[in-house]
Motif scaffolding. Structure first.
Motif, PDB file in Angstrom:
ATOM      1  N   GLY A  77       0.812  -1.212   0.000  1.00 44.64           N
ATOM      2  CA  GLY A  77       0.000   0.000   0.000  1.00 44.64           C
ATOM      3  C   GLY A  77       0.843   1.258   0.000  1.00 44.64           C
ATOM      4  O   GLY A  77       1.870   1.347  -0.682  1.00 44.64           O
ATOM      5  N   SER A  78       0.445   2.228   0.797  1.00 49.04           N
ATOM      6  CA  SER A  78       1.142   3.518   0.817  1.00 49.04           C
ATOM      7  C   SER A  78       2.524   3.440   1.449  1.00 49.04           C
ATOM      8  O   SER A  78       3.292   4.400   1.393  1.00 49.04           O
ATOM      9  N   SER A  79       2.863   2.291   2.053  1.00 43.84           N
ATOM     10  CA  SER A  79       4.189   2.130   2.661  1.00 43.84           C
ATOM     11  C   SER A  79       5.245   1.659   1.666  1.00 43.84           C
ATOM     12  O   SER A  79       6.443   1.757   1.937  1.00 43.84           O
ATOM     13  N   SER A  80       4.818   1.129   0.519  1.00 44.81           N
ATOM     14  CA  SER A  80       5.765   0.549  -0.434  1.00 44.81           C
ATOM     15  C   SER A  80       6.746   1.601  -0.954  1.00 44.81           C
ATOM     16  O   SER A  80       6.349   2.612  -1.531  1.00 44.81           O
ATOM     17  N   VAL A  81       8.032   1.318  -0.768  1.00 40.40           N
ATOM     18  CA  VAL A  81       9.047   2.295  -1.166  1.00 40.40           C
ATOM     19  C   VAL A  81      10.372   1.583  -1.397  1.00 40.40           C
ATOM     20  O   VAL A  81      10.684   0.578  -0.759  1.00 40.40           O
ATOM     21  N   MET A  82      11.148   2.120  -2.332  1.00 41.66           N
ATOM     22  CA  MET A  82      12.514   1.638  -2.578  1.00 41.66           C
ATOM     23  C   MET A  82      13.447   2.834  -2.628  1.00 41.66           C
ATOM     24  O   MET A  82      13.208   3.792  -3.373  1.00 41.66           O
ATOM     25  N   GLY A  83      14.495   2.781  -1.810  1.00 43.81           N
ATOM     26  CA  GLY A  83      15.500   3.839  -1.822  1.00 43.81           C
ATOM     27  C   GLY A  83      16.830   3.315  -2.327  1.00 43.81           C
ATOM     28  O   GLY A  83      17.194   2.169  -2.064  1.00 43.81           O
ATOM     29  N   TYR A  84      17.553   4.164  -3.038  1.00 42.27           N
ATOM     30  CA  TYR A  84      18.873   3.782  -3.560  1.00 42.27           C
ATOM     31  C   TYR A  84      19.802   4.995  -3.470  1.00 42.27           C
ATOM     32  O   TYR A  84      19.512   6.051  -4.039  1.00 42.27           O
ATOM     33  N   LYS A  85      20.870   4.837  -2.711  1.00 40.96           N
ATOM     34  CA  LYS A  85      21.885   5.882  -2.560  1.00 40.96           C
ATOM     35  C   LYS A  85      21.280   7.259  -2.270  1.00 40.96           C
ATOM     36  O   LYS A  85      21.600   8.259  -2.923  1.00 40.96           O
ATOM     37  N   GLY A  86      20.384   7.276  -1.292  1.00 39.41           N
ATOM     38  CA  GLY A  86      19.840   8.544  -0.807  1.00 39.41           C
ATOM     39  C   GLY A  86      18.639   9.083  -1.555  1.00 39.41           C
ATOM     40  O   GLY A  86      18.162  10.178  -1.238  1.00 39.41           O
ATOM     41  N   LYS A  87      18.136   8.342  -2.535  1.00 40.56           N
ATOM     42  CA  LYS A  87      16.981   8.811  -3.297  1.00 40.56           C
ATOM     43  C   LYS A  87      15.898   7.744  -3.359  1.00 40.56           C
ATOM     44  O   LYS A  87      16.201   6.549  -3.421  1.00 40.56           O
ATOM     45  N   VAL A  88      14.645   8.182  -3.350  1.00 39.46           N
ATOM     46  CA  VAL A  88      13.516   7.267  -3.523  1.00 39.46           C
ATOM     47  C   VAL A  88      13.316   7.036  -5.017  1.00 39.46           C
ATOM     48  O   VAL A  88      13.174   7.998  -5.791  1.00 39.46           O
ATOM     49  N   SER A 134       2.453   5.804  -2.975  1.00 42.25           N
ATOM     50  CA  SER A 134       1.061   6.283  -3.002  1.00 42.25           C
ATOM     51  C   SER A 134       0.725   6.950  -1.675  1.00 42.25           C
ATOM     52  O   SER A 134      -0.181   6.536  -0.947  1.00 42.25           O
ATOM     53  N   THR A 135       1.469   7.975  -1.363  1.00 45.19           N
ATOM     54  CA  THR A 135       1.303   8.760  -0.145  1.00 45.19           C
ATOM     55  C   THR A 135       1.633  10.198  -0.488  1.00 45.19           C
ATOM     56  O   THR A 135       2.389  10.456  -1.435  1.00 45.19           O
ATOM     57  N   PRO A 136       1.084  11.167   0.244  1.00 43.69           N
ATOM     58  CA  PRO A 136       1.479  12.559  -0.003  1.00 43.69           C
ATOM     59  C   PRO A 136       2.980  12.790   0.169  1.00 43.69           C
ATOM     60  O   PRO A 136       3.530  13.724  -0.409  1.00 43.69           O
ATOM     61  N   MET A 137       3.645  11.918   0.940  1.00 47.19           N
ATOM     62  CA  MET A 137       5.096  12.053   1.158  1.00 47.19           C
ATOM     63  C   MET A 137       5.850  11.365   0.018  1.00 47.19           C
ATOM     64  O   MET A 137       6.641  10.433   0.227  1.00 47.19           O
ATOM     65  N   LYS A 138       5.625  11.809  -1.204  1.00 43.96           N
ATOM     66  CA  LYS A 138       6.144  11.102  -2.375  1.00 43.96           C
ATOM     67  C   LYS A 138       7.659  11.188  -2.507  1.00 43.96           C
ATOM     68  O   LYS A 138       8.296  10.287  -3.051  1.00 43.96           O
ATOM     69  N   ASP A 139       8.262  12.264  -2.035  1.00 46.09           N
ATOM     70  CA  ASP A 139       9.707  12.410  -2.172  1.00 46.09           C
ATOM     71  C   ASP A 139      10.475  11.538  -1.187  1.00 46.09           C
ATOM     72  O   ASP A 139      11.635  11.196  -1.433  1.00 46.09           O
ATOM     73  N   THR A 140       9.822  11.191  -0.077  1.00 45.26           N
ATOM     74  CA  THR A 140      10.530  10.467   0.980  1.00 45.26           C
ATOM     75  C   THR A 140       9.907   9.119   1.319  1.00 45.26           C
ATOM     76  O   THR A 140      10.583   8.242   1.864  1.00 45.26           O
ATOM     77  N   GLY A 141       8.626   8.928   1.003  1.00 42.68           N
ATOM     78  CA  GLY A 141       7.911   7.764   1.487  1.00 42.68           C
ATOM     79  C   GLY A 141       7.480   7.984   2.930  1.00 42.68           C
ATOM     80  O   GLY A 141       7.836   8.987   3.563  1.00 42.68           O
ATOM     81  N   ARG A 142       6.705   7.047   3.477  1.00 43.33           N
ATOM     82  CA  ARG A 142       6.162   7.172   4.822  1.00 43.33           C
ATOM     83  C   ARG A 142       7.220   6.885   5.896  1.00 43.33           C
ATOM     84  O   ARG A 142       8.283   6.332   5.613  1.00 43.33           O
ATOM     85  N   TYR A 143       6.870   7.240   7.123  1.00 43.73           N
ATOM     86  CA  TYR A 143       7.706   6.874   8.268  1.00 43.73           C
ATOM     87  C   TYR A 143       7.554   5.371   8.511  1.00 43.73           C
ATOM     88  O   TYR A 143       6.439   4.853   8.574  1.00 43.73           O
ATOM     89  N   LEU A 144       8.673   4.682   8.658  1.00 40.15           N
ATOM     90  CA  LEU A 144       8.691   3.225   8.742  1.00 40.15           C
ATOM     91  C   LEU A 144       9.312   2.756  10.047  1.00 40.15           C
ATOM     92  O   LEU A 144      10.239   3.394  10.565  1.00 40.15           O
TER      93      LEU A 144
END
Length: 365
Positions: A322-333, A338-348
């Motif tokens: 859901g809105s938690s799905s995120v992949m980061g690589y070398k400091g970038k998402v 699918s969250t308003p926090m699109k640049d960073t993703g949600r707090y995990l």
């Protein structure tokens, strides 16, 4: 007189057209609801599954379909039968470090034959070919989804990292990577308490192991997703993590692949997904699929399993989606969460991370 008749005829024609249209709509609706027309029923069920597996958009199913149909479709949302691991009891080693991979297979990912911007042997576009870190990131696409598949050459570098404010506040993926020796790659792992979609990621759901330490409480209705000290990914329904030599682990559901075979149920619809998997040769896989967006509606678990099977996955399990799905690589998402926090993703609460080879080599020496 003639004009009045024409007006009456036009009104009558409009009324007939309205009634006819209404009848057609009613017949079509009844057909969709009561008659399992091949193709139509599949799309109907997928619509209901997708809506009902969200927190805020269940009305898209309940407002248009009778309760008995929604209940019937969602009754098929079954987890696979109990999945046991078949490893013997192992005494955990007296170490807090994973065992270095024995004699690494040279270029196990075939990176010398990959070109950024071109397709690999499976037809997926190569976005990143990081030879120094032994990481390949591919763009994967289907009719309903767009996502990223990361391949990691050395499973000993994959570990669970946690927020630095456990039980209080989570961290976004890139901050968590930075606080764990600048990990080069990461995906979200466990679910967390999320009242009305406003959770801060500090309160984890299920049990978590990180570097042999534990956080949280084992949940029997969740599967275990664990890495052992000999760098095997175990997925299944087992509570005695110490018995299986677990160094890092998390809990979520369902399992997708066990012993090289798809083992999941159905009823989950199209959603953003995060999956972790491993091939027989040890290669780790992180799969993140975007969803709830114009560029990507989302993927079913079966679609995710099919992608991973192409790359030789023998074990795979779902992390929080859901809105938690995120992949980061070398400091970038990399993806578009699918969250308003699109640049960073949600707090995990935690994440599956990959150590830099430079850091790994220093720790081993």
């Amino acid at each position: 007189m003639l004009t009045k008749r024409r007006k009456k005829l036009k009104i009558l024609e409009a009324l007939i057209a309205f009634v006819t249209t209404l009848c057609v709509i009613c017949v079509m609706y009844m057909g969709v609801v009561w008659i399992n027309i091949p193709g139509v029923a599949v799309l109907r069920d997928l619509w209901i599954e997708t809506a009902m597996t969200t927190e805020e958009h269940q009305w898209l199913a309940t407002s248009f379909f009778p309760k008995w149909l929604v209940d019937d479709v969602m009754s098929m949302q079954v987890r696979p039968g109990r999945i046991e691991v078949d490893l013997p009891t192992i005494t955990p080693p007296n170490t807090s470090k994973p065992t270095p991979s024995p004699t690494p297979i040279p270029d196990i990912l075939g990176q010398k034959n990959l070109t950024v911007g071109k397709k690999d042997s499976h037809g997926n576009k190569v976005l990143i070919n990081d030879i120094n870190e032994g990481i390949v990131i591919l763009e994967v696409k289907g009719n309903s989804y767009s996502g990223f598949l990361a391949l990691i050459d050395d499973p000993s570098r994959v570990f669970v990292g946690t927020t630095n404010r456990k039980d209080v506040w989570g961290q976004v993926i890139c901050d968590m990577m930075k606080s764990h020796d600048n990990a080069v790659l990461g995906i979200n792992a466990s679910g967390f308490q999320d009242p009305e979609g406003h959770g801060k990621g500090g309160n984890i759901n299920g049990l978590c192991f990180y570097g042999g330490k534990s956080w949280g409480t084992y949940m029997p209705n969740y599967s275990s997703i664990c890495l052992t000290y000999d760098n095997k990914l175990l997925v299944g329904d087992f509570s005695s993590w110490e018995k299986y030599n677990v160094r890092d682990g998390a809990q979520f559901y369902p399992c997708l692949i066990s012993k090289g075979k798809v083992v999941l149920g159905r009823g989950y619809g199209l959603q953003p997904r995060t999956i972790i998997a491993q091939a027989e040769n040890g290669v780790m896989m992180f799969l993140v699929v975007d969803g709830r967006a114009l560029h990507s509606a989302g993927a079913t678990y079966k679609q995710c399993a099919d992608i991973l099977l192409e790359y030789g996955a023998v074990t795979a399990a779902a992390c929080d989606g859901g809105s938690s799905s995120v992949m980061g690589y070398k400091g970038k998402v990399l993806n578009i969460p699918s969250t308003p926090m699109k640049d960073t993703g949600r707090y995990l609460p935690n994440a599956f991370l990959v150590r830099s080879k430079a850091v790994q080599n220093v720790s081993e020496n």
